[in-house]
Design an enzyme around this catalytic site. Structure first.
Site, short mmCIF file in Angstrom:
data_model
loop_
_atom_site.label_atom_id
_atom_site.label_comp_id
_atom_site.label_asym_id
_atom_site.label_seq_id
_atom_site.Cartn_x
_atom_site.Cartn_y
_atom_site.Cartn_z
NE ARG A 180 12.21 4.27 -3.45
CZ ARG A 180 12.48 4.91 -2.35
NH1 ARG A 180 11.77 4.62 -1.21
NH2 ARG A 180 13.54 5.81 -2.00
CG ASN B 73 3.93 9.87 -6.33
OD1 ASN B 73 3.97 8.76 -6.20
ND2 ASN B 73 3.35 10.41 -7.44
CG LEU B 74 1.09 13.69 -1.00
CD1 LEU B 74 0.45 14.99 -0.36
CD2 LEU B 74 2.09 13.36 -0.11
CG HIS B 75 0.38 6.89 -1.18
ND1 HIS B 75 0.26 6.58 0.20
CD2 HIS B 75 1.47 6.88 -1.49
CE1 HIS B 75 1.49 6.24 0.54
NE2 HIS B 75 2.28 6.21 -0.34
CD GLU B 76 -6.85 7.30 1.43
OE1 GLU B 76 -7.24 8.36 0.78
OE2 GLU B 76 -7.29 7.24 2.82
N GLY B 77 -2.29 6.67 1.90
CA GLY B 77 -1.29 6.38 3.05
C GLY B 77 -1.12 7.63 3.59
CG HIS B 78 1.72 10.34 1.75
ND1 HIS B 78 1.84 9.68 0.49
CD2 HIS B 78 2.97 10.20 2.40
CE1 HIS B 78 3.08 9.37 0.18
NE2 HIS B 78 3.73 9.72 1.27
CE LYS C 19 5.74 1.06 2.39
NZ LYS C 19 6.70 2.07 2.21
CG ASP C 20 8.55 4.36 5.69
OD1 ASP C 20 9.22 4.10 4.73
OD2 ASP C 20 7.32 5.08 5.25
#
Ligand code: AMP
Length: 277
Positions: free
Chosen positions: A187, A29-34, A149-150
């Site tokens: 999420r 569920n990839l977004h710009e962070g990934h 982030k994590d």
């Protein structure tokens, strides 16, 4: 872009290709962070491998494993556009065999993994370390690229690499955010729309805490911050000031320390962190 579902084929590719390999593990569920991590990885190595695997071992029995968003087709397109060279997309049967309760797993160091998210998600970091160690053995990368982030996860995996003499360098990229400050997360899409406007308050509260003057009482500031967030509808797990390396709780505000927080909004668990300037 190559697609591997089988570790033997992945290993074969890795052996055949020359040059350095950077690895970006994800749950999809990839977004710009990934994708920012893929680009960071590209800038540091000859080839980039990403993995997409929703790891059952890192979810507790009451957690959101079943409803975690899975969008592999879109993810593959995004990875290709970001210049990723290969993707590992294993099935559960490839990753884990046998009885869940009778498997060899990794025990993360209690000093790093016992507090913060570790205190609220028993077994979570053991699941993370176990799957990442397995993926590292399958892919044998030179570089492991993670997100700040994590933050606790990053520090734990970095320590695992050091303590277990893994031949991999660990690097973290900065947290990517929405325009309103909310840290990008798979999420976020699970947030009830009426609560979405409240979500950036977590980052806003951490940013405010991160600008408090040096020497101030951390616990007092933290409980005020917790109260603000609870009043806004968050069910907070924790909000703490910690040493950025050891993650030990700190009594006084000091430059380089890190505010970390986790809370649930509308049943969706959000985490974030910010460093004291
Ligand atoms: P996940 O798919 O949530 O397991 O995350 C995969 C990797 O992407 C982890 O190293 C995360 O820390 C990183 N990541 C997740 N969200 C962000 C973000 N907003 N900015 C940068 N990295 C992120």
């Amino acid at each position: 872009m190559k697609l591997f579902r089988d570790p033997a084929a992945l290993r074969h590719w890795q052996r055949q290709e020359g040059g350095s390999l950077a690895f970006v593990p994800t749950m999809g569920n990839l977004h710009e962070g990934h994708l920012s991590l893929v680009r960071l990885a590209r800038s540091r190595a000859d080839r980039v491998l990403a993995s997409i695997y929703v790891n059952p071992l890192q979810f507790g029995p009451e957690e959101d494993f079943a409803r975690y968003p899975r969008t592999p087709a879109e993810d593959l397109l995004k990875l290709r556009e970001s210049g990723c060279h290969a993707v590992f997309l294993p099935e559960d049967a490839v990753m884990y065999q046998g009885d869940r309760a009778d498997r060899c797993t990794i025990l993360p160091p209690p000093g790093l993994a016992g507090g913060l998210c570790g205190a609220f998600r028993p077994g979570h970091f053991s699941g993370v370390c176990t799957v990442v160690l397995k993926l590292l053995h399958m892919a044998t990368p030179d570089l492991l690229v993670l997100g700040e982030k994590d933050y606790q996860q990053y520090r734990i995996l970095e320590r695992m690499a050091r303590d277990l003499d893994l031949p991999v360098h660990v690097l973290a990229g900065p947290t990517r955010r929405e325009a309103d400050g909310l840290a990008l997360s798979s999420r976020n899409g699970l947030l009830p729309p009426e609560l979405r406007p409240m979500a950036p308050l977590l980052a806003a509260q951490l940013r405010e805490l991160a600008t408090l003057p040096e020497g101030g009482e951390a616990r007092e500031a933290a409980s005020l911050g917790m109260q603000n967030l609870q009043d806004a509808g968050f069910k907070m797990d924790y909000l703490e000031l910690c040493d950025s390396d050891s993650l030990a709780p700190l009594a006084r505000i000091q430059p380089g320390a890190r505010w970390l927080a986790a809370g649930r909004l509308g049943g969706v668990r959000l985490i974030d962190n910010m460093v004291v300037a």
